[in-house]
Design a protein around this motif. Structure first.
Motif, mmCIF file in Angstrom:
data_model
loop_
_atom_site.group_PDB
_atom_site.id
_atom_site.type_symbol
_atom_site.label_atom_id
_atom_site.label_comp_id
_atom_site.label_asym_id
_atom_site.label_seq_id
_atom_site.Cartn_x
_atom_site.Cartn_y
_atom_site.Cartn_z
ATOM 1 N N LEU A 138 -19.863 -1.846 -44.819
ATOM 2 C CA LEU A 138 -18.534 -1.332 -44.489
ATOM 3 C C LEU A 138 -17.656 -1.037 -45.701
ATOM 4 C CD1 LEU A 138 -17.672 -3.642 -41.463
ATOM 5 C CD2 LEU A 138 -18.609 -1.315 -41.420
ATOM 6 N N ARG A 139 -18.069 -1.479 -46.875
ATOM 7 C CA ARG A 139 -17.223 -1.371 -48.054
ATOM 8 C C ARG A 139 -16.786 0.076 -48.324
ATOM 9 N NH1 ARG A 139 -18.980 -3.334 -54.130
ATOM 10 N NH2 ARG A 139 -16.970 -2.966 -55.146
ATOM 11 N N ASN A 140 -17.731 1.006 -48.239
ATOM 12 C CA ASN A 140 -17.430 2.429 -48.450
ATOM 13 C C ASN A 140 -17.974 3.262 -47.288
ATOM 14 O OD1 ASN A 140 -16.212 2.721 -51.289
ATOM 15 N ND2 ASN A 140 -17.963 1.363 -51.631
ATOM 16 N N PHE A 141 -17.894 2.697 -46.094
ATOM 17 C CA PHE A 141 -18.499 3.361 -44.940
ATOM 18 C C PHE A 141 -17.918 4.760 -44.716
ATOM 19 C CE2 PHE A 141 -18.533 4.466 -40.429
ATOM 20 C CZ PHE A 141 -19.898 4.443 -40.180
ATOM 21 N N GLY A 142 -16.603 4.908 -44.850
ATOM 22 C CA GLY A 142 -15.982 6.207 -44.590
ATOM 23 C C GLY A 142 -16.541 7.294 -45.483
ATOM 24 N N THR A 143 -16.653 7.000 -46.775
ATOM 25 C CA THR A 143 -17.180 7.985 -47.720
ATOM 26 C C THR A 143 -18.645 8.281 -47.456
ATOM 27 O OG1 THR A 143 -15.634 7.230 -49.410
ATOM 28 C CG2 THR A 143 -17.545 8.499 -50.163
ATOM 29 N N ILE A 144 -19.426 7.235 -47.237
ATOM 30 C CA ILE A 144 -20.870 7.409 -47.043
ATOM 31 C C ILE A 144 -21.159 8.120 -45.728
ATOM 32 C CG2 ILE A 144 -23.064 6.182 -46.766
ATOM 33 C CD1 ILE A 144 -21.798 3.981 -48.622
ATOM 34 N N PHE A 145 -20.444 7.746 -44.671
ATOM 35 C CA PHE A 145 -20.687 8.444 -43.406
ATOM 36 C C PHE A 145 -20.144 9.867 -43.464
ATOM 37 C CE2 PHE A 145 -20.082 9.673 -38.966
ATOM 38 C CZ PHE A 145 -21.378 9.474 -38.524
ATOM 39 N N GLY A 146 -19.175 10.111 -44.329
ATOM 40 C CA GLY A 146 -18.724 11.485 -44.528
ATOM 41 C C GLY A 146 -19.857 12.373 -44.999
#
Length: 199
Positions: A138-146
């Motif tokens: 979850l640490r950089n989930f937004g960027t990675i899932f982007g």
């Protein structure tokens, strides 16, 4: 909770992570063929031997199967490793697509094939989302899932074109369906090859 306190990969680590690349490639491949078949599903069903009225009725069943797929897959992902649920689901369309080819298809097989295809189509973004969360954290989930979402968008752009080119070049949807069978198996193999969830 501060982002640095959450478990997960940095963006640099994610870019080097082979598991996430396998998820991304499998997502791009399977969604491209899924969207190609979905956009062209009405003429595919008619080409397989059903009437236009029957094709419309079957199309409504596909939507219902997609809803069932989402609910069932969510329940299964909470209980079993996602590589097995995802791999089996992606591989299922390798059984469905050949049943839609003219000369092989019969009305019961067409209905079965479209129900399996609809079920699987309803799960693929969900599987990608779940696998990304489990392997990236979850640490950089937004960027990675982007990045994963960009694969989904790219698949949405090229899928209909692939379907149109396949039909234009051959006058039949058989090449698209055979190609989809191979892509389903390749995508499933990528998901089956994932290792244990990282700690």
């Amino acid at each position: 909770v501060a982002r640095d306190d959450l478990p997960g990969l940095t963006v640099a680590e994610a870019l080097r992570d082979s598991s996430l690349w396998r998820v991304a490639i499998a997502t791009l491949l399977i969604l491209a063929i899924t969207i190609a078949v979905t956009v062209h599903q009405f003429p595919i069903i008619v080409d397989a031997g059903m009437s236009r009225g029957e094709a419309a009725w079957i199309g409504s069943l596909v939507g219902i199967a997609g809803i069932v797929g989402k609910l069932t897959t969510g329940w299964l992902l909470d209980r079993y490793h996602a590589r097995w649920i995802g791999g089996i689901t992606l591989a299922s369309t390798a059984i469905a697509y050949p049943l839609l080819i003219k000369g092989v298809s019969t009305p019961p097989l067409i209905i079965l094939a479209m129900m399996v295809s609809g079920y699987a189509a309803g799960t693929k973004i969900q599987i990608c989302n779940y696998l990304t969360a489990r392997y990236a954290g979850l640490r950089n989930f937004g960027t990675i899932f982007g990045f994963m979402a960009s694969m989904i968008a790219l698949a949405g752009a090229i899928g209909p074109i692939i379907g149109g080119i396949a039909y234009h070049q051959s006058g039949s949807y058989a090449p698209l369906l055979w190609g989809g069978t191979v892509i389903s198996l390749v995508s499933a193999a990528l998901i089956f090859s994932l290792g244990r969830y990282p700690e």
